[in-house]
Design a protein around this motif. Structure first.
Motif, PDB file in Angstrom:
ATOM      1  N   UNK A 103     -79.976  -0.379  44.358  1.00  0.00           N
ATOM      2  CA  UNK A 103     -79.775  -0.599  45.798  1.00  0.00           C
ATOM      3  C   UNK A 103     -80.737   0.279  46.595  1.00  0.00           C
ATOM      4  N   UNK A 104     -80.826   1.559  46.230  1.00  0.00           N
ATOM      5  CA  UNK A 104     -81.733   2.480  46.928  1.00  0.00           C
ATOM      6  C   UNK A 104     -83.178   2.040  46.742  1.00  0.00           C
ATOM      7  N   UNK A 105     -83.532   1.616  45.525  1.00  0.00           N
ATOM      8  CA  UNK A 105     -84.907   1.155  45.266  1.00  0.00           C
ATOM      9  C   UNK A 105     -85.258  -0.045  46.131  1.00  0.00           C
ATOM     10  N   UNK A 106     -84.326  -1.014  46.200  1.00  0.00           N
ATOM     11  CA  UNK A 106     -84.604  -2.221  46.974  1.00  0.00           C
ATOM     12  C   UNK A 106     -84.806  -1.905  48.450  1.00  0.00           C
ATOM     13  N   UNK A 148     -77.327  -6.851  47.117  1.00  0.00           N
ATOM     14  CA  UNK A 148     -77.402  -5.453  46.695  1.00  0.00           C
ATOM     15  C   UNK A 148     -76.690  -4.535  47.687  1.00  0.00           C
ATOM     16  N   UNK A 149     -76.911  -4.779  48.986  1.00  0.00           N
ATOM     17  CA  UNK A 149     -76.322  -3.912  50.004  1.00  0.00           C
ATOM     18  C   UNK A 149     -74.830  -4.160  50.186  1.00  0.00           C
ATOM     19  N   UNK A 150     -74.397  -5.405  50.011  1.00  0.00           N
ATOM     20  CA  UNK A 150     -72.990  -5.739  50.244  1.00  0.00           C
ATOM     21  C   UNK A 150     -72.189  -5.743  48.936  1.00  0.00           C
ATOM     22  N   UNK A 151     -72.568  -6.604  48.005  1.00  0.00           N
ATOM     23  CA  UNK A 151     -71.786  -6.759  46.771  1.00  0.00           C
ATOM     24  C   UNK A 151     -71.841  -5.512  45.885  1.00  0.00           C
ATOM     25  N   UNK A 152     -73.072  -5.000  45.669  1.00  0.00           N
ATOM     26  CA  UNK A 152     -73.221  -3.878  44.734  1.00  0.00           C
ATOM     27  C   UNK A 152     -72.526  -2.612  45.227  1.00  0.00           C
ATOM     28  N   UNK A 153     -72.497  -2.427  46.532  1.00  0.00           N
ATOM     29  CA  UNK A 153     -71.883  -1.203  47.068  1.00  0.00           C
ATOM     30  C   UNK A 153     -70.368  -1.313  47.200  1.00  0.00           C
ATOM     31  N   UNK A 154     -69.829  -2.519  47.094  1.00  0.00           N
ATOM     32  CA  UNK A 154     -68.377  -2.690  47.251  1.00  0.00           C
ATOM     33  C   UNK A 154     -67.691  -3.148  45.967  1.00  0.00           C
ATOM     34  N   UNK A 155     -68.457  -3.440  44.909  1.00  0.00           N
ATOM     35  CA  UNK A 155     -67.852  -3.939  43.674  1.00  0.00           C
ATOM     36  C   UNK A 155     -66.900  -2.908  43.067  1.00  0.00           C
TER      37      UNK A 155
END
Length: 660
Positions: free
Chosen positions: A33-36, A384-391
């Motif tokens: 996420x940070x890389x993207x 990445x910003x929504x799904x990955x940070x809330x999974x």
């Protein structure tokens, strides 16, 4: 750009990635996420500050396909349990094939009707955006300790649907460009030819590497694994026109399945470290390079379309996964996935490197190229910003990260054991500092109190004892393989038998008598692995009777070690003496069965009995000596190199004094 400048810029990107990794850990965010985000910001600032991507255009497409994909795919395939993958193949195929096709059709028709994009081009976009990327999700899953089956489904789906998406992408691209005519049956033939052909190449590459593994040292095996990943991909994709992704997937799965019985522990550890590092480097560079290559202006110009596309992609994922998995659970008899796992599978369907690589590989002659690149980049950033940070929040809310009472008990037992061992070692070495010993005793006492508060049912007691005994047995068999004292096919059979029994305990069949009843069954995964292994000659040839004696000796040693380990649980709270005795009795009976087998082997070989008995006893002596040295290493009383030298000396002396 000249080669030295290219090397310098790539080195700078890697240094930035390392710093970003440190920041990601501090912020508690997934690394990708940070890389993207940083890659996108770098692309946004690149123009004004004079930065640009080191590779562009067709050169960038080539780098993405032939430099990054083999590493990403092979690392993922090698890290997946081949047996777990094969045992869950029905669920994985549903997610990877029909679910991907349904999702692609859902997205494609939405783009076709909503934006007026030609149908072939809309379906092309639907295919490329439906390839999932589990990198961020899997990292979170491992931290949270989610069920292994859920992890296998997520990783297995991504491995297969990447290859399927690329094959369909290449077929639909011809239609969208109008450069060729593709009929339904012609396209179907091309799909199976490319897909199955790639799998076949990968299996052959994996078997070729596995063939020589027993004779390779650490460094040469690492080099050969690189050759398998890149060579198999390029051979299938560039030379033969087949699926390079599926070739790499198959090679990784074959080697992952065969390496426990054909590679030493040092080789397996090197592979783990090597491919973890390469996967880290590839993901770091890929996301940063992609960020530099996407024009931020395109993203901002198409924000409305991107928001709509992200919503459609999420709805398409749900519409594809829910009915198909439910139908197969009901009518095809696949193991139940469960609604909580389905929810995580839907929300965890992130888009990443493969989708972006396909979008950026679209030719300039496609009228919708800029729209598709911008939309793909936006959807990837959104997931990445929504799904990955809330999974992780979803996993916790669904309770998938909560250990069972039995798991909590064993975790606390490990802490008690560690504290007691540390205190004992300090006392043995004369480093008995009162304050430190008091602190260790306090830790042990506190955790023992926690153990006492964990109320275990009889079934949970049996589960704990069963898993403990089976795990010890498995460790004994793997150690004997690593010491070179058992033939690979024997170790494979023994370890797979234990793994199946451990899996049965996960499914609620915790009784030792129940898992023992499985020993004559051969699961689907084992049939496949046995078939692959039978294609390879064993590293050494020995008399069948001596091999049978060695296997029986290993079983006897495993049962005895398991019984000894169970004895260490007698003093723990909530574990009854009767339960321990019953479990020890099961392993005692297994040892008695082995002794009976040994007697029958000796009776049936009476003409040559003395010679065979001597060879068998010699082999069993090797097993016992190796086991004793291994125990000294674990206790910290011997270094590995000293133990290896002692083992060589012992074997040489035994052979020197042998009259056979």
């Amino acid at each position: 750009m000249t080669l030295p400048l290219l090397v310098l810029e790539v080195s700078g990107l890697l240094a930035v990635a390392v710093l970003l990794g440190l920041s990601a850990r501090r912020l508690g965010l997934p690394f990708t996420v940070v890389l993207a985000v940083v890659g996108f910001m770098a692309g946004w600032l690149g123009g004004p500050l004079g930065f640009e991507s080191p590779v562009e255009g067709e050169e960038f497409e080539t780098v993405l396909v032939y430099m990054f994909l083999p590493v990403l795919i092979f690392a993922a395939a090698l890290g997946v349990s081949t047996r777990a993958f094969l045992n869950n193949l029905g669920s994985i195929l549903v997610l990877a094939v029909p679910a991907l096709i349904l999702s692609a059709a859902f997205v494609g028709f939405a783009i076709y009707f909503g934006l007026g994009v030609p149908l072939a081009a809309a379906l092309l976009f639907g295919v490329l955006i439906s390839a999932t990327d589990p990198v961020a999700v899997v990292a979170i899953f491992r931290q949270l300790g989610v069920p292994e089956r859920l992890l296998t489904l997520v990783e297995g789906e991504s491995l297969l649907n990447d290859g399927i998406a690329i094959v369909l992408f290449n077929i639909l691209l011809v239609v969208a460009l109008g450069t060729g005519e593709v009929t339904f049956f012609g396209g179907l033939y091309d799909f199976f030819r490319v897909f199955i052909g790639g799998l076949a190449i990968g299996v052959l590459v994996g078997l070729a590497v596995a063939l020589v593994l027993p004779w390779l040292d650490r460094l040469s095996s690492g080099a050969l694994s690189l050759a398998a990943a890149y060579g198999g991909f390029v051979l299938a994709d560039y030379v033969l026109g087949l699926s390079g992704v599926m070739a790499t997937v198959a090679a990784g799965l074959v080697l992952g399945g065969l390496s426990p019985s054909r590679a030493s522990s040092s080789v397996r550890e090197l592979w783990r470290q090597l491919w973890d590092a390469l996967d880290y480097v590839a993901n770091a560079l890929l996301f940063l390079l992609i960020g530099l290559s996407i024009d931020p202006a395109l993203i901002f110009e198409n924000l409305g379309i991107i928001a709509l596309a992200a919503l459609v992609v999420c709805l398409a994922r749900a519409a594809a996964v829910l009915p198909l998995v439910s139908a197969l659970e009901r009518f095809a008899g696949i193991p139940k996935v469960g609604w909580r796992n389905e929810a995580v599978l839907i929300w965890g369907g992130l888009r990443g490197g493969v989708a972006l690589a396909l979008a950026l590989s679209l030719p300039e002659s496609l009228p919708q190229r800029e729209l598709f690149v911008a939309t793909t980049g936006g959807v990837v950033l959104t997931t990445l910003l929504l799904n990955a940070t809330t999974i992780s929040i979803l996993v916790r809310r669904l309770g998938l990260d909560r250990p069972s009472r039995a798991e909590r008990f064993m975790s606390d037992f490990a802490v008690v054991s560690a504290a007691a061992t540390a205190r004992s070692r300090l006392e043995d070495l004369g480093l008995d500092d009162p304050a430190l010993l008091t602190r260790l005793s306090s830790v042990e006492e506190n955790v023992r109190d926690e153990l006492g508060r964990v109320g275990l049912s009889e079934e949970e007691e049996e589960l704990i004892l069963t898993r403990r005994g089976l795990s010890v047995e498995r460790g004994v068999y793997q150690h004997l393989r690593d010491a070179g004292l058992l033939e690979p096919f024997i170790v494979r059979r023994l370890i797979h038998e234990i793994e199946d029994q451990l899996e049965e305990t996960d499914l609620g069949r915790s009784s030792m008598d129940e898992v023992n009843s499985m020993r004559e069954q051969t699961p689907f995964a084992d049939r496949i692995l046995h078939w692959l292994s039978d294609m390879l000659p064993a590293p050494g040839e020995k008399d069948r009777n001596v091999i049978a004696h060695a296997e029986s000796g290993a079983r006897r040693l495993g049962a005895r070690r398991a019984r000894e380990a169970l004895g260490s649980l007698r003093d723990l709270p909530n574990v009854g003496e009767r339960a321990v005795e019953d479990a020890c009795g099961v392993f005692r009976r297994r040892e008695s069965e082995v002794l009976q087998t040994l007697k029958e082997l000796e009776d049936t070989n009476s003409p040559e009995g003395p010679g065979l008995r001597y060879l068998a006893a010699e082999n069993l002596a090797d097993l016992a000596a190796s086991d004793a040295l291994h125990e000294l290493i674990e206790k910290g009383l011997l270094q590995q190199k000293v133990a290896d030298r002692a083992k060589s000396t012992f074997s040489a002396e035994m052979k020197g004094n042998s009259g056979h």
